[in-house]
Every structure is written in structure tokens, then in C-alpha cells.
Scaffold this motif. Structure first.
Motif, mmCIF file in Angstrom:
data_model
loop_
_atom_site.group_PDB
_atom_site.id
_atom_site.type_symbol
_atom_site.label_atom_id
_atom_site.label_comp_id
_atom_site.label_asym_id
_atom_site.label_seq_id
_atom_site.Cartn_x
_atom_site.Cartn_y
_atom_site.Cartn_z
ATOM 1 N N GLU A 167 0.829 -1.209 0.000
ATOM 2 C CA GLU A 167 0.000 0.000 0.000
ATOM 3 C C GLU A 167 0.865 1.260 0.000
ATOM 4 N N THR A 168 1.947 1.225 0.787
ATOM 5 C CA THR A 168 2.829 2.405 0.808
ATOM 6 C C THR A 168 3.488 2.614 -0.562
ATOM 7 N N SER A 169 4.004 1.522 -1.122
ATOM 8 C CA SER A 169 4.640 1.635 -2.439
ATOM 9 C C SER A 169 3.636 2.018 -3.511
ATOM 10 N N LEU A 170 2.412 1.477 -3.386
ATOM 11 C CA LEU A 170 1.386 1.811 -4.371
ATOM 12 C C LEU A 170 1.030 3.290 -4.316
ATOM 13 N N THR A 171 0.957 3.817 -3.101
ATOM 14 C CA THR A 171 0.622 5.246 -2.980
ATOM 15 C C THR A 171 1.698 6.111 -3.620
ATOM 16 N N GLU A 172 2.973 5.795 -3.300
ATOM 17 C CA GLU A 172 4.059 6.582 -3.890
ATOM 18 C C GLU A 172 4.127 6.390 -5.398
ATOM 19 N N THR A 173 3.981 5.140 -5.819
ATOM 20 C CA THR A 173 4.074 4.856 -7.253
ATOM 21 C C THR A 173 2.914 5.474 -8.018
ATOM 22 N N LYS A 174 1.726 5.480 -7.401
ATOM 23 C CA LYS A 174 0.560 6.049 -8.083
ATOM 24 C C LYS A 174 0.759 7.537 -8.334
ATOM 25 N N VAL A 175 1.367 8.219 -7.366
ATOM 26 C CA VAL A 175 1.624 9.654 -7.559
ATOM 27 C C VAL A 175 2.563 9.866 -8.743
ATOM 28 N N HIS A 176 3.648 9.070 -8.778
ATOM 29 C CA HIS A 176 4.593 9.205 -9.896
ATOM 30 C C HIS A 176 3.950 8.818 -11.224
ATOM 31 N N LEU A 177 3.141 7.756 -11.194
ATOM 32 C CA LEU A 177 2.489 7.329 -12.435
ATOM 33 C C LEU A 177 1.488 8.375 -12.921
ATOM 34 N N ASP A 178 0.734 8.968 -11.985
ATOM 35 C CA ASP A 178 -0.213 10.021 -12.386
ATOM 36 C C ASP A 178 0.544 11.212 -12.990
ATOM 37 N N LYS A 179 1.652 11.557 -12.364
ATOM 38 C CA LYS A 179 2.451 12.666 -12.905
ATOM 39 C C LYS A 179 3.008 12.317 -14.274
ATOM 40 N N LEU A 180 3.481 11.094 -14.406
ATOM 41 C CA LEU A 180 4.008 10.660 -15.703
ATOM 42 C C LEU A 180 2.909 10.609 -16.754
ATOM 43 N N HIS A 181 1.704 10.175 -16.334
ATOM 44 C CA HIS A 181 0.572 10.132 -17.261
ATOM 45 C C HIS A 181 0.215 11.530 -17.748
ATOM 46 N N ASP A 182 0.202 12.486 -16.819
ATOM 47 C CA ASP A 182 -0.104 13.861 -17.212
ATOM 48 C C ASP A 182 0.953 14.403 -18.180
ATOM 49 N N GLU A 183 2.239 14.112 -17.887
ATOM 50 C CA GLU A 183 3.293 14.594 -18.775
ATOM 51 C C GLU A 183 3.181 13.964 -20.160
ATOM 52 N N ILE A 184 2.901 12.659 -20.202
ATOM 53 C CA ILE A 184 2.775 11.975 -21.499
ATOM 54 C C ILE A 184 1.571 12.505 -22.269
ATOM 55 N N SER A 185 0.444 12.733 -21.556
ATOM 56 C CA SER A 185 -0.747 13.274 -22.235
ATOM 57 C C SER A 185 -0.461 14.658 -22.801
ATOM 58 N N HIS A 186 0.207 15.483 -22.009
ATOM 59 C CA HIS A 186 0.545 16.825 -22.486
ATOM 60 C C HIS A 186 1.488 16.752 -23.687
ATOM 61 N N THR A 187 2.443 15.832 -23.636
ATOM 62 C CA THR A 187 3.384 15.687 -24.757
ATOM 63 C C THR A 187 2.669 15.187 -26.004
ATOM 64 N N LEU A 188 1.722 14.246 -25.821
ATOM 65 C CA LEU A 188 0.963 13.735 -26.976
ATOM 66 C C LEU A 188 0.114 14.838 -27.592
ATOM 67 N N GLU A 189 -0.466 15.670 -26.758
ATOM 68 C CA GLU A 189 -1.244 16.790 -27.301
ATOM 69 C C GLU A 189 -0.354 17.731 -28.098
ATOM 70 N N LYS A 190 0.843 18.002 -27.565
ATOM 71 C CA LYS A 190 1.771 18.860 -28.310
ATOM 72 C C LYS A 190 2.151 18.215 -29.645
ATOM 73 N N ILE A 191 2.411 16.916 -29.603
ATOM 74 C CA ILE A 191 2.790 16.227 -30.841
ATOM 75 C C ILE A 191 1.646 16.260 -31.848
ATOM 76 N N ALA A 192 0.394 16.055 -31.358
ATOM 77 C CA ALA A 192 -0.753 16.072 -32.275
ATOM 78 C C ALA A 192 -0.934 17.458 -32.900
ATOM 79 N N SER A 193 -0.823 18.497 -32.073
ATOM 80 C CA SER A 193 -0.974 19.854 -32.614
ATOM 81 C C SER A 193 0.153 20.172 -33.597
#
Length: 414
Positions: free
Chosen positions: A263-289
Motif C-alpha cells: 500500500e505504501t509503495s502503491l501510494t508513492e508509485t501512483k503519484v509518480h504514475l499520475d504525474k508521468l501520465h499527465d506529462e505523457i498526455s501533455h506531450t501527446l497533445e503537443k505532438i498532435a498539434s
């Protein structure tokens, strides 16, 4: 298990189970152990400058060329170790000849080869492992190796040898004493074994001498001396709790610890994964535009490119048609050239025969020879006529004499 089954032969539904397809991996591990017994690290790998092979090297296809070369080299080394005079194969040798030579040597050892030689060209698989395993057995026999009976180590008891000390309290003894002495020990809700202090106090009271007066129970010792004695004796008063890995309480505690860690690792990892997901989504939007912008900017160039491709396709089609006509005309030209060469050759032969005086000389010589022969025949004819004329004249003279003699005789008779 027979050799056919060990090499994966037979129907799985009749002769073996679904795990039979993994038998090459097992045999490959046994082959690796046999090669180590033959000290192939020093005698083969170092001399050939080859990295050590893994325990499943020939069971899985990775690089057919490299595996085939290593298979033939290892088979040649095993044959030489077994006492055969076998040359080291080279990379550019004929694979069919090399495989045939290896299989001939295996048959000489008395082993049956019931598969085509082409199965060994891949350099891996159950058939290659079978050949190497048989050669390894023969090499072990040639080197005088004998399997010994396994020596099993003595199993050590799981109980820990604890130093007996009067100052140590064994948990099991305490529990037995508490149960016999009527101590109240409850372990229904707790996960770890607990000691009941009231039970220990009753235990001490039961062990005490009941005939002593009550005054002896009151302490007259100084508190400072008592604290010093307690500090001195405290390290020796140990309660040794022997943990058993098979106890469900230990497993439950481990499960709780692992769950908390997850649970502790999942909480920390989820934060990093959410941040990475946001960065990837933002990068994909930039690439699409950016892609849309580039498509808009290069639309006219893409149209020109498509038109150029269409023109290129048309030009290639015309070239193909023209090439077809040129090919046909080239073939016709070759046929005409061939016929022209034949006619030239015939004309040269006729011209050389017309300008050559040798046939005319031969004809003249033949005519002269005929004239000579005719003259000789005329002479012979004249001689023959003369002989015949002489014979006729001689016959006529003889006849006249006979006629004359007969006439004279008749005259005297009258």
C-alpha cells in the motif's frame, strides 16, 4: 524413459503428458553437467575462445548460424575426447558433409539415428541435444568416469541449541507451569505469545515455602541497592521465544507487513504514475498539434509529391512497355544476326571453293590418268584382236589341211 521419449518422440496423448515437450530442456541441463564433468571450460571454451553456453542454449533457437557452428565444434571435441580422430569443422565447410560425418561416428558407437540429417542444420532442438548427449556419454566412458552413489547430507534438526541457563525462562515451560498452576493465559485475540504476570506471581507463590512466616515477605532491602541488583540481573533475565516459520501467526504478520509495504509503495508509485501520465498526455497533445501544423504547412508539397509519384508510376509503365519491345526486337536481332552469320559462312565456303584451283588440278590429273588408261586399254584390245586373228587363221589352215587330206585319200581309194 526411452530415448525416443526423452527426445520428444511419440504421441503426447498416448506415450506422455503435455510436459513431454519440455524434456529437451531437462536433457540440456544434464548435458551441461556432463560437459562440466569433462572440464570443457578449460579444454574447449578457452581453446576455441568461446563464451560459456547456457543451460538451455541448444533447446531454444536464437542464432542458427552460430548455434550450428558451436554444435559441430562441440561434437568434434567430444568425438576427439572419446578417442576418435575427427577434424575440427570450419565455418565454410559443407554442412551436409559435416553432419553426415558426425552421424556416421554416432552410429559406430551403436546408437540409433531415426531422424533425417536435415534436422541438425538448425543447430538446435531435441535432435542436436540427443546427439551431443550420446557423445558426452561416450566421452565420459572413454575418460574412465564412473557415477558414484549420491551422498545425502544429514538433516539438521530445526530446533535451536540454546544454552541452558538458570536465569533464562523457557516459554514452553512457563506455559506448562502456568497451565498446571492454574495461571490465566489467554491467546485468543493476540497474534503474538504473551506472558501472564499474574500467573508468574502465582507460580512464584506456589514455589515458595508456605511454612515461612508472613513477615519474610516484606522487603527490608535498600531501594538503591535493589535498583543496582535489578540493573545487573536484567540482561540475564531473558525470555527466549522460539519462532516457527510454519506458524500461521508468523505468516499472518508477514502478510500484514507485505500489505502495508504494498500500500505504501502503491501510494508513492501512483503519484509518480499520475504525474508521468499527465506529462505523457501533455506531450501527446503537443505532438498532435504539431503534426496538424506540419500537415497544413506541407499540404501543397504533399500534393506535388503525389503528382510526382503518379508521373513516376506512368513513366515506369511506359519504360516497362518500351523495355518489353526492346527485348523482343533484341531477340529478333539476335536471330537475324545468327542467320546472317550462317549465310556469310556458306558464302565464304563457296567463294573459297570457286577460287581454289586444287579441284581443277585434280580434274586434269584425273583426265590424264583416264587417257593413259584408255591408251593401255586400246593396246590390250589390239593385242587381243591380233591373238584372235592368229587363232582364226591357224584354225582355218588346219581345216584346209584336213579337207585337202581327206580329198586326196578319197582319190586313191577310187
Amino acid at each position: 524413459m526411452s530415448e525416443d521419449k526423452r527426445r520428444g518422440g511419440g504421441d503426447e496423448g498416448e506415450d506422455g503428458g503435455p510436459g513431454l515437450i519440455y524434456m529437451p530442456f531437462v536433457i540440456m541441463e544434464e548435458l551441461t553437467d556432463k560437459l562440466r564433468l569433462l572440464d570443457y571450460d578449460r579444454n574447449f571454451l578457452r581453446k576455441m575462445n568461446i563464451k560459456p553456453i547456457s543451460r538451455h542454449y541448444f533447446a531454444i533457437a536464437t542464432n542458427p548460424g552460430e548455434q550450428f557452428y558451436l554444435f559441430t565444434s562441440l561434437a568434434a571435441w567430444l568425438l576427439r575426447t572419446a578417442g576418435k580422430n575427427f577434424e575440427q569443422p570450419q565455418e565454410y565447410d559443407d554442412p551436409n558433409a559435416t553432419i553426415s560425418s558426425i552421424l556416421d561416428e554416432v552410429r559406430k558407437f551403436g546408437h540409433t539415428i531415426d531422424f533425417p540429417p536435415s534436422k541438425l542444420k538448425q543447430g538446435c532442438g531435441e535432435h542436436c541435444i540427443y546427439v551431443l548427449d550420446r557423445l558426452a556419454d561416450e566421452a565420459l566412458i572413454a575418460t574412465g568416469f564412473r557415477w558414484k552413489r549420491p551422498e545425502y547430507p544429514e538433516e539438521e534438526t530445526e530446533e535451536e541449541n540454546l544454552v541452558e541457563d538458570d536465569s533464562e525462562l523457557q516459554l514452553n515451560e512457563i506455559e506448562k507451569t502456568m497451565m498446571s498452576g492454574g495461571g490465566d493465559f489467554e491467546d485468543e485475540d493476540d497474534d503474538e505469545p504473551m506472558l501472564d504476570l499474574e500467573g508468574m506471581k502465582k507460580l512464584n507463590l506456589n514455589k515458595a515455602d508456605t511454612n515461612k512466616p508472613e513477615e519474610i515477605l516484606e522487603s527490608t532491602t535498600d531501594a538503591a541497592d535493589w535498583r543496582l541488583e535489578v540493573e545487573r540481573v536484567t540482561p540475564q533475565l531473558k525470555v527466549t521465544i522460539r519462532t516457527d516459520n510454519k506458524d500461521w501467526r508468523v505468516h499472518l504478520e508477514q502478510m500484514h507487513q507485505h500489505r502495508d509495504g504494498i500500500e505504501t509503495s502503491l501510494t508513492e508509485t501512483k503519484v509518480h504514475l499520475d504525474k508521468l501520465h499527465d506529462e505523457i498526455s501533455h506531450t501527446l497533445e503537443k505532438i498532435a498539434s504539431r503534426e496538424k501544423y506540419l500537415n497544413n504547412q506541407l499540404e501543397h508539397l504533399l500534393q506535388d509529391f503525389r503528382m510526382a509519384q503518379d508521373q513516376l508510376a506512368e513513366t515506369k509503365e511506359k519504360y516497362r512497355q518500351a523495355s518489353g519491345g526492346v527485348t523482343e526486337r533484341s531477340r529478333t536481332l539476335a536471330e537475324v544476326t545468327e542467320e546472317l552469320e550462317k549465310i556469310k559462312q556458306e558464302m565464304e565456303e563457296r567463294g573459297s571453293s570457286m577460287t581454289d584451283g586444287a579441284p581443277l588440278v585434280k580434274i586434269k590429273q584425273a583426265i590424264q590418268q583416264l587417257k593413259k588408261e584408255i591408251t593401255q586399254m586400246d593396246i590390250r584390245s589390239g593385242v587381243v584382236e591380233h591373238v584372235l586373228l592368229q587363232a582364226k587363221l591357224k584354225d582355218k589352215t588346219t581345216q584346209n589341211k584336213q579337207v585337202h587330206s581327206s580329198t586326196t585319200g578319197d582319190g586313191f581309194t577310187i
